[in-house]
Design an enzyme around this catalytic site. Structure first.
Site, mmCIF file in Angstrom:
data_model
loop_
_atom_site.group_PDB
_atom_site.id
_atom_site.type_symbol
_atom_site.label_atom_id
_atom_site.label_comp_id
_atom_site.label_asym_id
_atom_site.label_seq_id
_atom_site.Cartn_x
_atom_site.Cartn_y
_atom_site.Cartn_z
ATOM 1 N N CYS A 103 0.814 -1.230 0.000
ATOM 2 C CA CYS A 103 0.000 0.000 0.000
ATOM 3 C C CYS A 103 0.842 1.271 0.000
ATOM 4 C CB CYS A 103 -0.977 -0.017 1.167
ATOM 5 S SG CYS A 103 -2.246 -1.277 0.948
ATOM 6 N N HIS A 244 -2.971 6.060 6.313
ATOM 7 C CA HIS A 244 -3.493 5.047 5.395
ATOM 8 C C HIS A 244 -4.966 4.819 5.729
ATOM 9 C CE1 HIS A 244 -4.002 1.734 2.869
ATOM 10 N NE2 HIS A 244 -3.490 0.767 3.594
ATOM 11 N N ASN A 274 -10.432 0.706 1.873
ATOM 12 C CA ASN A 274 -8.972 0.687 1.723
ATOM 13 C C ASN A 274 -8.625 0.640 0.231
ATOM 14 O OD1 ASN A 274 -6.268 0.104 1.601
ATOM 15 N ND2 ASN A 274 -6.322 -1.507 3.162
HETATM 16 O O1 UT7 Z 1 -3.481 -2.097 3.572
HETATM 17 C C1 UT7 Z 1 -3.192 -3.021 4.599
HETATM 18 C C2 UT7 Z 1 -4.253 -4.060 4.525
HETATM 19 N N1 UT7 Z 1 -4.798 -4.621 5.681
HETATM 20 C C3 UT7 Z 1 -5.234 -4.007 6.809
HETATM 21 O O2 UT7 Z 1 -5.045 -2.837 7.020
HETATM 22 C C4 UT7 Z 1 -5.961 -4.863 7.779
HETATM 23 C C5 UT7 Z 1 -5.808 -4.419 9.207
HETATM 24 N N2 UT7 Z 1 -6.698 -5.168 10.086
HETATM 25 C C6 UT7 Z 1 -7.993 -4.864 10.213
HETATM 26 O O3 UT7 Z 1 -8.478 -3.920 9.627
HETATM 27 C C7 UT7 Z 1 -8.811 -5.716 11.175
HETATM 28 O O4 UT7 Z 1 -7.979 -6.677 11.775
HETATM 29 C C8 UT7 Z 1 -10.006 -6.425 10.455
HETATM 30 C C9 UT7 Z 1 -11.087 -5.426 10.131
HETATM 31 C C10 UT7 Z 1 -9.526 -7.121 9.206
HETATM 32 C C11 UT7 Z 1 -10.627 -7.458 11.379
HETATM 33 O O5 UT7 Z 1 -10.993 -6.882 12.604
HETATM 34 P P1 UT7 Z 1 -10.557 -7.574 13.987
HETATM 35 O O6 UT7 Z 1 -11.181 -6.790 15.056
HETATM 36 O O7 UT7 Z 1 -9.056 -7.684 13.989
HETATM 37 O O8 UT7 Z 1 -11.267 -8.977 13.880
HETATM 38 P P2 UT7 Z 1 -10.641 -10.450 13.885
HETATM 39 O O9 UT7 Z 1 -9.842 -10.697 12.667
HETATM 40 O O10 UT7 Z 1 -9.973 -10.677 15.213
HETATM 41 O O11 UT7 Z 1 -11.954 -11.324 13.822
HETATM 42 C C12 UT7 Z 1 -12.942 -11.266 14.828
HETATM 43 C C13 UT7 Z 1 -14.120 -12.118 14.391
HETATM 44 C C14 UT7 Z 1 -13.736 -13.491 13.841
HETATM 45 O O12 UT7 Z 1 -14.702 -14.414 14.294
HETATM 46 P P3 UT7 Z 1 -14.403 -15.390 15.523
HETATM 47 O O13 UT7 Z 1 -13.198 -16.181 15.111
HETATM 48 O O14 UT7 Z 1 -14.134 -14.491 16.698
HETATM 49 O O15 UT7 Z 1 -15.662 -16.177 15.638
HETATM 50 C C15 UT7 Z 1 -13.860 -13.324 12.348
HETATM 51 O O16 UT7 Z 1 -14.156 -14.543 11.696
HETATM 52 O O17 UT7 Z 1 -14.825 -11.459 13.330
HETATM 53 C C16 UT7 Z 1 -15.041 -12.398 12.249
HETATM 54 N N3 UT7 Z 1 -15.100 -11.671 10.990
HETATM 55 C C17 UT7 Z 1 -16.246 -11.165 10.487
HETATM 56 N N4 UT7 Z 1 -17.508 -11.190 10.952
HETATM 57 C C18 UT7 Z 1 -18.440 -10.556 10.188
HETATM 58 C C19 UT7 Z 1 -14.085 -11.374 10.138
HETATM 59 N N5 UT7 Z 1 -14.542 -10.682 9.088
HETATM 60 C C20 UT7 Z 1 -15.878 -10.542 9.286
HETATM 61 C C21 UT7 Z 1 -16.897 -9.914 8.546
HETATM 62 N N6 UT7 Z 1 -18.159 -9.942 9.057
HETATM 63 N N7 UT7 Z 1 -16.664 -9.266 7.394
#
Ligand code: UT7
Length: 317
Positions: A103, A244, A274
């Site tokens: 990015c 970002h 993003n």
């Molecule tokens: O340009 C660089 C690119 N990447 C980034 O900048 C990503 C940076 N990270 C993030 O933005 C966040 O980590 C995310 C938005 C991707 C995820 O948020 P989080 O608070 O870190 O959630 P998590 O990955 O810890 O997941 C929590 C839960 C999981 O379920 P379980 O395992 O607790 O049952 C995921 O499966 O949320 C679930 N989950 C969703 N639920 C509904 C993941 N994506 C989704 C979704 N809708 N779209």
């Protein structure tokens, strides 16, 4: 700047994967993102932004010396988006290339441009951040598909003259040991396309979102404090922070750790999601266009991404 007309809402995504508007808004702050139509290429978006940047600067395409495009979603590996845009806009004298740095691609491109200008190789460099990342996203993977959007931003750089913004400081970092936090594993030399790579969807973005979240919160606050100190300013001396536009929660958390009021950030993650390498140039343009960014102000651009690359640039408006 240029964003596709097609808007994808959280309600649309609710119909595509197991997600909810509430989850997306609470965890990311994203409401809508733009998605390129099948007819729109990366170079199409980049060319529109490029023409707008040149018109704004009053420079004709034939006077451009170099085009540097930051992108993670090139139309083809080669020829690059840079040469394609060069042909499309008729920048006949210009060299052209892509910078692949996750990015931060456009931020790195600004560093390449600044170096080439300072050394006297080039006088007018078109820097572009352009993405059709929607084509590389697995639309059945809720971990990634809710986050990303398409768009392009561009700016013209050259030796400083009165009336221009002045890039005064730049710094670039990478932590290659963390390359598996976000990657597009297959389709190139490491894992050439095969039935297996297609079956396993390995030519789509794979991301350990939470690891990135923690990495950014751990590394970036101290890094940005040190960067400001190296620039001879405090974090509160920056008029506009352009982070970002990856996730509103990450921006909130960085601003809290840096003890900055929310009004100091230029934001568009809510509307565009993003947009990867286009992210900071879109925010810069919106801030300039609506009059928030004015002469004499300090603007700090900072971004992180696959690599894990990151960096910062300070501009005096
Ligand atoms: O340009 C660089 C690119 N990447 C980034 O900048 C990503 C940076 N990270 C993030 O933005 C966040 O980590 C995310 C938005 C991707 C995820 O948020 P989080 O608070 O870190 O959630 P998590 O990955 O810890 O997941 C929590 C839960 C999981 O379920 P379980 O395992 O607790 O049952 C995921 O499966 O949320 C679930 N989950 C969703 N639920 C509904 C993941 N994506 C989704 C979704 N809708 N779209």
């Amino acid at each position: 700047m240029c964003v596709p007309e097609n808007i994808l809402t959280n309600a649309d995504l609710e119909k595509m994967v197991d997600t909810s508007n509430r989850w997306i808004v609470e965890r990311t702050g994203i409401y809508t993102r733009r998605v390129a139509s099948g007819a729109e290429s990366n170079a199409d978006l980049g060319a529109v932004a490029s023409r707008a940047a040149l018109a704004d600067a009053g420079v004709s395409p034939g006077d451009v010396d170099m085009i540097v495009v930051g992108t993670n979603s090139p139309d083809k590996l080669f020829p690059g988006v840079g040469p394609t845009i060069q042909g499309m806009i008729g920048a006949g004298r210009a060299g052209a290339m892509d910078v692949q740095a996750g990015c931060p691609g456009a931020l790195y491109a600004m560093g390449v441009a600044a170096g080439g200008i300072a050394s006297g190789i080039w006088e007018k460099v078109l820097v572009v951040g352009s993405e059709v990342i929607s084509r590389l996203v697995d639309w059945t993977d809720r971990n990634t598909c809710v986050l990303f959007g398409d768009g392009a931003g561009a700016c013209l750089m050259g030796p400083w003259q009165p009336g221009m913004m002045k890039l005064t400081h730049a710094d670039f970092k990478a932590d290659g040991r963390k390359g598996d936090m976000i990657e597009l594993p297959a389709g190139l030399a490491a894992e050439p396309a095969s039935l297996a790579t297609v079956r396993d969807k390995r030519h789509f973005v794979k991301m350990k979102g939470n690891d990135i979240f923690k990495f950014v919160n751990r590394e970036m606050p101290g890094y940005l404090q040190n960067f400001c100190a190296d620039c001879g300013i405090g974090t509160k001396d920056v008029d506009w922070w352009i982070f970002h536009q990856a996730n509103m929660r990450i921006i909130d958390s960085l601003m809290r750790r840096l003890d900055l009021p929310k009004e100091r950030a230029i934001l568009n993650v809510d509307r565009y999601g993003n947009t990867c390498a286009a992210s900071i140039l879109l925010a810069l343009q919106e801030g300039k266009e609506d009059g928030r960014i004015r002469e004499g102000q300090k603007i700090l651009l900072t971004i992180f991404g696959a690599g894990m690359t990151y960096g910062a640039i300070l501009i005096n408006g």
